[in-house]
Design a protein around this motif. Structure first.
Motif, short mmCIF file in Angstrom:
data_model
loop_
_atom_site.label_atom_id
_atom_site.label_comp_id
_atom_site.label_asym_id
_atom_site.label_seq_id
_atom_site.Cartn_x
_atom_site.Cartn_y
_atom_site.Cartn_z
N GLY A 150 0.85 -1.20 0.00
CA GLY A 150 0.00 0.00 0.00
C GLY A 150 0.88 1.24 0.00
O GLY A 150 1.65 1.46 0.94
N VAL A 151 0.76 2.04 -1.06
CA VAL A 151 1.66 3.18 -1.20
C VAL A 151 1.34 4.29 -0.19
O VAL A 151 2.23 4.86 0.45
N GLU A 152 0.03 4.59 -0.02
CA GLU A 152 -0.36 5.69 0.88
C GLU A 152 0.14 5.42 2.30
O GLU A 152 0.72 6.28 2.94
N ARG A 153 -0.10 4.19 2.75
CA ARG A 153 0.30 3.84 4.10
C ARG A 153 1.81 4.00 4.27
O ARG A 153 2.30 4.52 5.27
N THR A 154 2.54 3.55 3.24
CA THR A 154 4.00 3.65 3.31
C THR A 154 4.44 5.11 3.32
O THR A 154 5.30 5.51 4.11
N ALA A 155 3.82 5.93 2.46
CA ALA A 155 4.18 7.35 2.39
C ALA A 155 3.85 8.05 3.71
O ALA A 155 4.64 8.86 4.22
N MET A 156 2.69 7.71 4.28
CA MET A 156 2.28 8.35 5.53
C MET A 156 3.26 8.01 6.64
O MET A 156 3.63 8.85 7.46
N GLY A 157 3.72 6.76 6.64
CA GLY A 157 4.72 6.33 7.63
C GLY A 157 6.05 7.03 7.41
O GLY A 157 6.63 7.58 8.35
N ARG A 158 6.48 7.03 6.16
CA ARG A 158 7.79 7.62 5.85
C ARG A 158 7.85 9.10 6.21
O ARG A 158 8.83 9.60 6.71
N PHE A 159 6.77 9.81 5.90
CA PHE A 159 6.80 11.26 6.06
C PHE A 159 6.05 11.76 7.31
O PHE A 159 5.93 12.97 7.51
N GLY A 160 5.52 10.83 8.09
CA GLY A 160 4.79 11.25 9.29
C GLY A 160 3.52 12.02 8.97
O GLY A 160 3.20 13.01 9.61
N ILE A 161 2.79 11.57 7.96
CA ILE A 161 1.53 12.23 7.56
C ILE A 161 0.39 11.52 8.28
O ILE A 161 0.30 10.29 8.21
#
Ligand code: DAH
Length: 343
Positions: free
Chosen positions: A314-325
């Motif tokens: 899941g890209v969104e979940r990964t991005a949110m984790g990576r960037f603290g979103i």
């Protein structure tokens, strides 16, 4: 006759005096009209020729022609100089100062979602995978049936999506690309497929009806669960940091057997438990498993000879984790104050 001769030379010298004062091409043109034009001074003088005797006429006529020619020559010579001067002035005015800073619009930047997609695909490209693509508008057959989700299967409920007709829908997962790739190519297969997927989910801080996944598929001789675990371990370390551990939890996906969900040790606390992982120490990042033999054979690949593994990130979940979103909606609102932070 003497009068006329004097008039001609007076006109000539006045003309020359005036010409010396001319500083632009429009002034020169005015001068030409005034002296040499049809209603000009020279023409006016020549009208007086009718009072001359037939002997005098050619003499004065010749003189008049000489004067006209001399004036015309002086005028065109002066014109050449004036035109050059005007050109130089124009160029001087238009000079571009190349030392001035350029006036540019504000540069945009890559969207955080696409940064993560690039990074993930980059890691797999480095491992010898290639990128595959599939349609976002998909047949039910590829989206579900050939992934062992026949009509009426309960697992369809969680993924039921936007139907365009009875058999055509917006794909709810990138897994149909597995089928499309396998039916067209022979093993060894090693692909990742990034793309948009659609589900009938209501938008809230963690759900969106449109989101992104990256599908992975490897099919070859003797591919094992060990290969899957090793590959995902490597991938997670590269993406989330060398200290990252992975954990597999048994799960069910109809198109893989066995199937699992993969968690990574929390990037916030390293596994001790914190707000980010809701005190669990682990964060779920993807689903995976060994490609079901029926899926392989359905694509013309003999499961007695070949085996494979697949995964979906899941890209969104990964991005949110990576960037603290903390809110998925921020990723779609295109608020530049948010996007500027990912330059
Ligand atoms: N398609 C699954 C989903 O959207 C994710 C997934 C799970 C993909 C297991 C896979 C897999 O390729 O092997 O939930």
């Amino acid at each position: 006759m003497l009068d006329l001769k004097e008039s001609l030379s007076a006109i000539h010298s006045t003309f020359m005096d005036q010409l010396n004062l001319v500083s632009s091409s429009s002034e020169a043109e005015n001068l030409r009209v005034r002296f040499l034009g049809k209603k000009g001074e020279l023409t006016a003088v020549l009208r007086g020729m009718s009072s001359l005797t037939p002997e005098e006429r050619p003499v004065v006529g010749q003189l008049a022609n000489d004067v006209r020619e001399a004036m015309e020559t002086s005028l065109s010579e002066a014109m050449l100089v004036i035109i050059e001067k005007e050109k130089a002035a124009r160029l001087n005015e238009q000079k571009i100062d190349i030392t001035l800073p350029p006036v540019t619009g504000e540069l945009g930047s890559r969207h955080p979602l696409y940064k993560v997609i690039d990074e993930i695909c980059g890691i797999f490209l480095g491992l010898g995978y290639t990128i595959a693509e599939g349609p976002e508008i998909e047949y039910d057959e590829y989206a579900f049936e050939r992934l062992r989700l026949p009509k009426g299967h309960p697992a369809r409920d969680t993924q039921d999506t936007f139907y365009i007709s009875e058999n055509i829908l917006l794909r709810p997962q990138t897994s149909p690309v597995q089928v499309r790739v396998m039916e067209k190519s022979k093993p060894p297969i090693k692909i990742v497929c990034p793309g948009k997927v659609y589900r009938a989910d209501t938008l809230d801080s963690t759900h969106s009806p449109i989101f992104h996944q990256i599908e992975g598929l490897v099919v070859d001789y003797k591919v094992t669960m060990g290969d899957l675990i090793g590959s995902l371990q490597l991938f997670c370390k590269k993406l989330f940091g060398e200290d990252t551990k992975i954990r597999l939890r048994p799960h069910h996906f109809p198109f893989t057997e066995p199937s699992c969900e993969v968690d990574i040790s929390c990037w916030g606390c390293g596994g001790k438990g914190c707000r980010i992982c809701k005190s669990e120490g682990w964060i779920e990042v993807l689903g995976a498993g060994m490609v079901h033999p029926e899926v392989l054979s359905g694509c013309g690949i003999d499961p007695e000879i070949y085996s494979g593994f697949a995964f979906g990130i899941g890209v969104e979940r990964t991005a949110m984790g990576r960037f603290g979103i903390d809110d998925i909606r921020l990723l779609y609102e295109n608020d530049v104050r948010f996007l500027r932070q990912f330059r």
